[in-house]
Enzyme design. Structure first.
Site, PDB file in Angstrom:
ATOM      1  N   ASN A 187      36.801  30.081  43.932  1.00  0.00           N
ATOM      2  CA  ASN A 187      38.043  30.490  44.548  1.00  0.00           C
ATOM      3  C   ASN A 187      38.796  29.089  45.224  1.00  0.00           C
ATOM      4  OD1 ASN A 187      40.167  31.581  46.229  1.00  0.00           O
ATOM      5  ND2 ASN A 187      38.889  33.219  47.101  1.00  0.00           N
ATOM      6  N   CYS A 234      44.947  33.216  50.403  1.00  0.00           N
ATOM      7  CA  CYS A 234      44.784  33.364  49.043  1.00  0.00           C
ATOM      8  C   CYS A 234      46.262  34.018  48.545  1.00  0.00           C
ATOM      9  CB  CYS A 234      43.854  34.622  48.845  1.00  0.00           C
ATOM     10  SG  CYS A 234      42.242  34.036  49.315  1.00  0.00           S
ATOM     11  N   HIS A 289      45.167  36.085  41.268  1.00  0.00           N
ATOM     12  CA  HIS A 289      44.438  35.232  42.387  1.00  0.00           C
ATOM     13  C   HIS A 289      42.829  35.330  42.016  1.00  0.00           C
ATOM     14  CE1 HIS A 289      42.466  33.239  45.619  1.00  0.00           C
ATOM     15  NE2 HIS A 289      41.995  34.259  46.089  1.00  0.00           N
TER      16      HIS A 289
END
Length: 336
Positions: A293, A115, A263
Protein backbone atom coordinates in the site's frame (compact mmCIF):
# COMPACT_ATOMS: atom_id res chain seq x y z
CA UNK A 1 -16.67 24.98 -19.72
CA UNK A 2 -14.03 22.38 -20.50
CA UNK A 3 -13.26 18.83 -19.43
CA UNK A 4 -9.81 17.77 -18.31
CA UNK A 5 -7.95 14.72 -19.56
CA UNK A 6 -4.78 12.87 -18.61
CA UNK A 7 -2.10 13.18 -21.30
CA UNK A 8 0.96 11.92 -19.43
CA UNK A 9 1.63 9.34 -16.72
CA UNK A 10 4.77 8.43 -14.80
CA UNK A 11 5.93 6.42 -11.82
CA UNK A 12 8.98 5.76 -9.68
CA UNK A 13 9.63 3.06 -7.09
CA UNK A 14 12.85 2.47 -5.12
CA UNK A 15 15.14 -0.34 -6.24
CA UNK A 16 15.15 -2.00 -2.81
CA UNK A 17 12.70 -4.95 -2.80
CA UNK A 18 11.58 -6.21 0.63
CA UNK A 19 9.86 -9.60 0.58
CA UNK A 20 7.63 -11.15 3.20
CA UNK A 21 10.48 -13.51 4.04
CA UNK A 22 12.70 -10.49 4.65
CA UNK A 23 10.16 -9.16 7.13
CA UNK A 24 10.08 -12.48 8.97
CA UNK A 25 13.67 -11.73 10.01
CA UNK A 26 12.58 -8.45 11.63
CA UNK A 27 9.35 -9.51 13.33
CA UNK A 28 7.22 -12.53 14.17
CA UNK A 29 5.45 -12.99 10.85
CA UNK A 30 5.65 -15.13 7.72
CA UNK A 31 4.80 -15.10 4.04
CA UNK A 32 1.63 -17.17 4.41
CA UNK A 33 0.21 -14.90 7.15
CA UNK A 34 0.83 -11.70 5.16
CA UNK A 35 -0.33 -13.11 1.83
CA UNK A 36 -3.56 -14.55 3.24
CA UNK A 37 -4.59 -11.27 4.88
CA UNK A 38 -3.38 -8.70 2.37
CA UNK A 39 -2.31 -10.35 -0.88
CA UNK A 40 1.06 -8.61 -0.59
CA UNK A 41 4.20 -10.57 -1.52
CA UNK A 42 6.76 -7.74 -1.55
CA UNK A 43 7.09 -3.98 -1.31
CA UNK A 44 9.73 -1.32 -2.03
CA UNK A 45 11.42 0.43 0.89
CA UNK A 46 13.82 3.33 0.46
CA UNK A 47 17.35 2.54 1.60
CA UNK A 48 18.91 5.08 3.90
CA UNK A 49 21.47 7.14 2.04
CA UNK A 50 19.87 6.48 -1.37
CA UNK A 51 18.74 10.07 -1.70
CA UNK A 52 15.12 9.04 -2.26
CA UNK A 53 12.59 11.16 -0.39
CA UNK A 54 8.90 11.80 -0.88
CA UNK A 55 9.71 14.93 -2.89
CA UNK A 56 12.54 13.47 -4.99
CA UNK A 57 10.50 10.38 -5.87
CA UNK A 58 7.66 12.68 -6.88
CA UNK A 59 10.02 14.66 -9.08
CA UNK A 60 11.20 11.49 -10.86
CA UNK A 61 7.62 10.39 -11.56
CA UNK A 62 6.71 13.91 -12.67
CA UNK A 63 9.59 14.13 -15.15
CA UNK A 64 8.39 10.93 -16.82
CA UNK A 65 4.78 12.14 -16.92
CA UNK A 66 5.74 15.51 -18.43
CA UNK A 67 7.92 13.85 -21.07
CA UNK A 68 5.14 11.44 -22.02
CA UNK A 69 2.66 14.32 -22.16
CA UNK A 70 4.78 15.88 -24.89
CA UNK A 71 4.86 19.30 -23.26
CA UNK A 72 7.59 21.48 -21.79
CA UNK A 73 7.92 21.80 -18.03
CA UNK A 74 7.12 25.50 -18.36
CA UNK A 75 3.74 24.61 -19.88
CA UNK A 76 2.73 23.45 -16.37
CA UNK A 77 0.40 26.03 -14.82
CA UNK A 78 -0.13 24.48 -11.40
CA UNK A 79 1.21 21.66 -9.18
CA UNK A 80 -0.80 19.49 -6.78
CA UNK A 81 1.09 17.09 -4.51
CA UNK A 82 -0.74 14.43 -2.48
CA UNK A 83 1.10 12.81 0.43
CA UNK A 84 0.92 11.93 4.12
CA UNK A 85 4.71 11.73 4.40
CA UNK A 86 6.20 15.11 3.44
CA UNK A 87 9.94 15.65 3.67
CA UNK A 88 9.29 18.44 6.17
CA UNK A 89 6.41 19.18 8.54
CA UNK A 90 6.13 22.37 6.51
CA UNK A 91 6.45 23.54 3.80
CA UNK A 92 4.93 20.73 1.77
CA UNK A 93 6.64 19.01 -1.16
CA UNK A 94 4.69 20.83 -3.87
CA UNK A 95 7.11 23.76 -3.71
CA UNK A 96 10.07 21.38 -3.69
CA UNK A 97 8.85 19.96 -7.00
CA UNK A 98 8.45 23.44 -8.47
CA UNK A 99 12.04 24.22 -7.52
CA UNK A 100 13.54 20.86 -8.53
CA UNK A 101 11.92 20.95 -11.97
CA UNK A 102 12.88 24.61 -12.37
CA UNK A 103 9.32 25.49 -13.32
CA UNK A 104 8.33 29.17 -13.33
CA UNK A 105 6.67 30.47 -10.15
CA UNK A 106 3.36 28.65 -10.55
CA UNK A 107 1.18 27.78 -7.58
CA UNK A 108 1.82 24.58 -5.65
CA UNK A 109 -0.81 22.92 -3.47
CA UNK A 110 -0.43 20.02 -1.04
CA UNK A 111 -3.24 17.55 -0.34
CA UNK A 112 -3.25 15.60 2.94
CA UNK A 113 -5.95 13.00 2.35
CA UNK A 114 -3.86 9.86 2.73
CA UNK A 115 -5.19 6.91 0.71
CA UNK A 116 -7.72 9.03 -1.17
CA UNK A 117 -5.21 11.84 -1.68
CA UNK A 118 -4.65 11.28 -5.39
CA UNK A 119 -8.39 11.10 -6.12
CA UNK A 120 -8.91 14.36 -4.21
CA UNK A 121 -5.96 15.94 -6.04
CA UNK A 122 -7.32 14.86 -9.43
CA UNK A 123 -10.69 16.40 -8.51
CA UNK A 124 -9.03 19.72 -7.64
CA UNK A 125 -7.03 19.71 -10.88
CA UNK A 126 -10.12 18.79 -12.88
CA UNK A 127 -12.11 21.69 -11.50
CA UNK A 128 -9.30 24.20 -12.03
CA UNK A 129 -9.17 23.12 -15.68
CA UNK A 130 -12.96 22.94 -16.11
CA UNK A 131 -13.32 26.58 -15.08
CA UNK A 132 -10.58 27.70 -17.46
CA UNK A 133 -8.27 28.89 -14.69
CA UNK A 134 -5.41 26.58 -15.70
CA UNK A 135 -4.63 24.58 -18.81
CA UNK A 136 -1.97 22.07 -17.67
CA UNK A 137 -1.87 20.76 -14.12
CA UNK A 138 0.74 18.37 -12.71
CA UNK A 139 -0.67 15.98 -10.09
CA UNK A 140 1.65 13.83 -7.96
CA UNK A 141 1.08 11.16 -5.33
CA UNK A 142 4.20 10.12 -3.43
CA UNK A 143 4.92 8.35 -0.14
CA UNK A 144 7.88 7.31 1.94
CA UNK A 145 6.36 5.09 4.62
CA UNK A 146 9.28 2.86 5.47
CA UNK A 147 11.18 5.31 7.65
CA UNK A 148 8.17 5.82 9.89
CA UNK A 149 7.07 2.24 10.54
CA UNK A 150 7.40 0.14 13.68
CA UNK A 151 9.37 -2.78 12.24
CA UNK A 152 9.01 -4.97 15.30
CA UNK A 153 6.47 -7.63 16.20
CA UNK A 154 4.50 -4.91 18.01
CA UNK A 155 3.87 -3.10 14.73
CA UNK A 156 3.56 -6.04 12.34
CA UNK A 157 -0.18 -5.61 11.73
CA UNK A 158 0.50 -2.32 9.96
CA UNK A 159 4.16 -2.34 8.93
CA UNK A 160 3.86 -5.32 6.57
CA UNK A 161 1.28 -3.45 4.51
CA UNK A 162 3.01 -0.24 3.47
CA UNK A 163 5.53 0.53 0.74
CA UNK A 164 7.28 3.52 -0.84
CA UNK A 165 6.87 5.01 -4.30
CA UNK A 166 5.47 7.80 -6.45
CA UNK A 167 3.17 8.33 -9.40
CA UNK A 168 2.26 11.39 -11.44
CA UNK A 169 -0.19 12.58 -14.06
CA UNK A 170 -0.38 15.62 -16.33
CA UNK A 171 -3.92 16.87 -16.93
CA UNK A 172 -4.80 19.27 -19.72
CA UNK A 173 -7.81 21.01 -21.23
CA UNK A 174 -10.22 18.96 -23.36
CA UNK A 175 -12.85 20.86 -25.35
CA UNK A 176 -14.87 17.72 -26.19
CA UNK A 177 -16.90 17.26 -23.00
CA UNK A 178 -17.71 13.64 -23.88
CA UNK A 179 -14.04 12.79 -23.27
CA UNK A 180 -11.64 13.02 -20.35
CA UNK A 181 -12.76 13.26 -16.74
CA UNK A 182 -16.54 13.09 -16.69
CA UNK A 183 -17.08 13.50 -12.95
CA UNK A 184 -15.46 13.24 -9.53
CA UNK A 185 -17.10 12.35 -6.23
CA UNK A 186 -15.64 13.04 -2.77
CA UNK A 187 -16.79 12.14 0.75
CA UNK A 188 -15.61 12.15 4.36
CA UNK A 189 -16.72 10.80 7.75
CA UNK A 190 -14.54 12.33 10.46
CA UNK A 191 -16.19 10.46 13.32
CA UNK A 192 -13.88 7.57 12.43
CA UNK A 193 -10.71 9.66 12.24
CA UNK A 194 -8.93 7.70 14.96
CA UNK A 195 -9.57 4.28 13.44
CA UNK A 196 -6.63 4.81 11.06
CA UNK A 197 -4.28 7.42 12.42
CA UNK A 198 -0.82 8.69 13.29
CA UNK A 199 -1.30 10.94 16.33
CA UNK A 200 2.12 12.46 16.82
CA UNK A 201 3.40 14.98 16.33
CA UNK A 202 0.04 16.70 16.47
CA UNK A 203 -0.45 20.19 17.80
CA UNK A 204 -3.98 19.35 18.96
CA UNK A 205 -2.96 16.77 21.55
CA UNK A 206 0.81 16.20 21.54
CA UNK A 207 2.86 19.38 21.52
CA UNK A 208 6.48 19.02 20.45
CA UNK A 209 7.66 20.34 23.83
CA UNK A 210 5.67 17.59 25.61
CA UNK A 211 7.10 14.88 23.35
CA UNK A 212 10.65 16.06 23.98
CA UNK A 213 10.21 16.35 27.74
CA UNK A 214 8.57 12.93 28.08
CA UNK A 215 11.15 11.23 25.82
CA UNK A 216 9.19 7.98 26.17
CA UNK A 217 10.77 5.09 24.19
CA UNK A 218 7.46 3.20 24.41
CA UNK A 219 5.43 6.03 22.90
CA UNK A 220 3.52 4.45 19.99
CA UNK A 221 1.75 7.64 18.89
CA UNK A 222 4.44 8.22 16.23
CA UNK A 223 3.51 4.99 14.46
CA UNK A 224 0.43 4.28 12.32
CA UNK A 225 -2.52 2.71 14.14
CA UNK A 226 -5.23 0.87 12.23
CA UNK A 227 -8.37 -0.88 13.40
CA UNK A 228 -8.02 -3.33 10.52
CA UNK A 229 -11.37 -5.13 10.60
CA UNK A 230 -13.34 -1.90 11.06
CA UNK A 231 -11.49 -0.22 8.20
CA UNK A 232 -12.04 -3.24 5.94
CA UNK A 233 -15.79 -3.35 6.64
CA UNK A 234 -16.20 0.36 5.92
CA UNK A 235 -13.96 0.25 2.86
CA UNK A 236 -15.95 -2.38 0.96
CA UNK A 237 -19.19 -0.43 1.57
CA UNK A 238 -17.81 2.99 0.62
CA UNK A 239 -15.93 1.68 -2.42
CA UNK A 240 -19.16 0.23 -3.78
CA UNK A 241 -21.22 3.35 -3.01
CA UNK A 242 -18.85 5.86 -4.56
CA UNK A 243 -18.28 3.79 -7.71
CA UNK A 244 -22.04 3.44 -8.17
CA UNK A 245 -22.46 7.17 -7.55
CA UNK A 246 -20.07 7.93 -10.38
CA UNK A 247 -21.64 5.44 -12.76
CA UNK A 248 -25.14 6.76 -12.06
CA UNK A 249 -24.00 10.37 -12.63
CA UNK A 250 -22.84 9.38 -16.11
CA UNK A 251 -25.65 6.93 -16.96
CA UNK A 252 -23.25 4.02 -17.05
CA UNK A 253 -23.85 0.45 -15.94
CA UNK A 254 -21.42 -1.77 -14.06
CA UNK A 255 -20.90 -3.78 -17.25
CA UNK A 256 -19.61 -0.63 -18.98
CA UNK A 257 -16.53 -0.36 -16.78
CA UNK A 258 -13.54 -1.12 -19.01
CA UNK A 259 -10.93 -0.62 -16.28
CA UNK A 260 -11.26 -0.15 -12.53
CA UNK A 261 -8.15 1.10 -10.74
CA UNK A 262 -8.85 0.76 -7.00
CA UNK A 263 -6.59 2.19 -4.34
CA UNK A 264 -4.18 -0.61 -3.49
CA UNK A 265 -5.03 -0.97 0.21
CA UNK A 266 -5.63 -4.69 0.44
CA UNK A 267 -6.03 -7.23 -2.36
CA UNK A 268 -8.98 -8.77 -0.49
CA UNK A 269 -10.89 -5.47 -0.69
CA UNK A 270 -10.28 -5.22 -4.45
CA UNK A 271 -11.33 -8.83 -4.95
CA UNK A 272 -14.52 -8.27 -2.95
CA UNK A 273 -15.43 -5.25 -5.10
CA UNK A 274 -14.55 -7.11 -8.30
CA UNK A 275 -16.85 -9.98 -7.37
CA UNK A 276 -19.67 -7.66 -6.27
CA UNK A 277 -19.56 -5.77 -9.57
CA UNK A 278 -19.17 -8.91 -11.66
CA UNK A 279 -15.94 -7.71 -13.26
CA UNK A 280 -13.38 -9.95 -14.95
CA UNK A 281 -9.67 -9.92 -14.17
CA UNK A 282 -9.17 -7.86 -17.34
CA UNK A 283 -11.42 -5.12 -15.96
CA UNK A 284 -9.58 -4.57 -12.66
CA UNK A 285 -5.91 -3.70 -12.22
CA UNK A 286 -4.04 -4.66 -9.06
CA UNK A 287 -0.33 -4.41 -8.29
CA UNK A 288 -0.39 -4.40 -4.49
CA UNK A 289 1.31 -7.80 -4.66
CA UNK A 290 4.51 -6.05 -5.81
CA UNK A 291 4.37 -2.72 -4.02
CA UNK A 292 2.15 -2.98 -0.95
CA UNK A 293 0.00 0.00 0.00
CA UNK A 294 1.70 3.19 -1.19
CA UNK A 295 -1.21 5.35 -0.05
CA UNK A 296 -1.48 8.50 -2.24
CA UNK A 297 0.93 6.95 -4.75
CA UNK A 298 -0.98 3.69 -5.23
CA UNK A 299 -3.53 4.80 -7.84
CA UNK A 300 -1.11 6.76 -10.04
CA UNK A 301 1.44 3.91 -9.95
CA UNK A 302 -1.27 1.38 -10.87
CA UNK A 303 -2.79 3.65 -13.51
CA UNK A 304 0.62 4.18 -15.08
CA UNK A 305 1.36 0.44 -15.17
CA UNK A 306 -2.06 -0.41 -16.59
CA UNK A 307 -1.50 2.14 -19.37
CA UNK A 308 2.06 0.94 -20.01
CA UNK A 309 0.80 -2.62 -20.37
CA UNK A 310 -1.80 -1.60 -22.94
CA UNK A 311 -4.74 -2.39 -20.68
CA UNK A 312 -6.25 1.07 -21.12
CA UNK A 313 -7.22 2.16 -24.63
CA UNK A 314 -8.79 5.21 -26.24
CA UNK A 315 -12.53 5.28 -25.57
CA UNK A 316 -12.36 3.09 -22.46
CA UNK A 317 -14.44 3.93 -19.40
CA UNK A 318 -11.88 4.14 -16.60
CA UNK A 319 -12.85 4.33 -12.92
CA UNK A 320 -10.55 5.34 -10.07
CA UNK A 321 -11.73 4.72 -6.52
CA UNK A 322 -10.14 5.10 -3.09
CA UNK A 323 -10.96 4.82 0.59
CA UNK A 324 -8.77 5.58 3.58
CA UNK A 325 -7.93 7.46 6.73
CA UNK A 326 -10.24 10.27 7.68
CA UNK A 327 -12.37 8.44 6.78
CA UNK A 328 -12.25 9.92 3.28
CA UNK A 329 -13.19 8.30 -0.01
CA UNK A 330 -13.88 9.20 -3.61
CA UNK A 331 -14.11 8.18 -7.25
CA UNK A 332 -13.18 9.53 -10.66
CA UNK A 333 -15.03 8.53 -13.83
CA UNK A 334 -13.27 9.21 -17.13
CA UNK A 335 -13.50 8.41 -20.81
CA UNK A 336 -9.95 7.67 -21.91
Amino acid sequence: MYNSKIIGLGKYVPDNVVTNDDLSKLMDTNDAWITERTGIKERRWVKEGSGDTTATMGVKAAKQAIERAGIDKDDIDFIIFATLSPDMYFPGPGVQVQHALDIKTVGALDVRNQCSGFVYAISVADNFIKTGMYKNVLVIGSELHSHGLDKTTRGRGVSVIFGDGAGAAVLTREEDTTKGILSTHLHSQGEHAEELVVKAPGMGTRWVTDIISENDPNDESYFPYMNGQFVFKNAVVRFSEVIMEGLAKNNLGKDQIDMLIPHQANLRIAQFIQKKFGLSDDQVFNNIMKYGNTTAASIPIALTEAWEEGKIKAGDNVVLAAFGSGFTWGSVIMKW
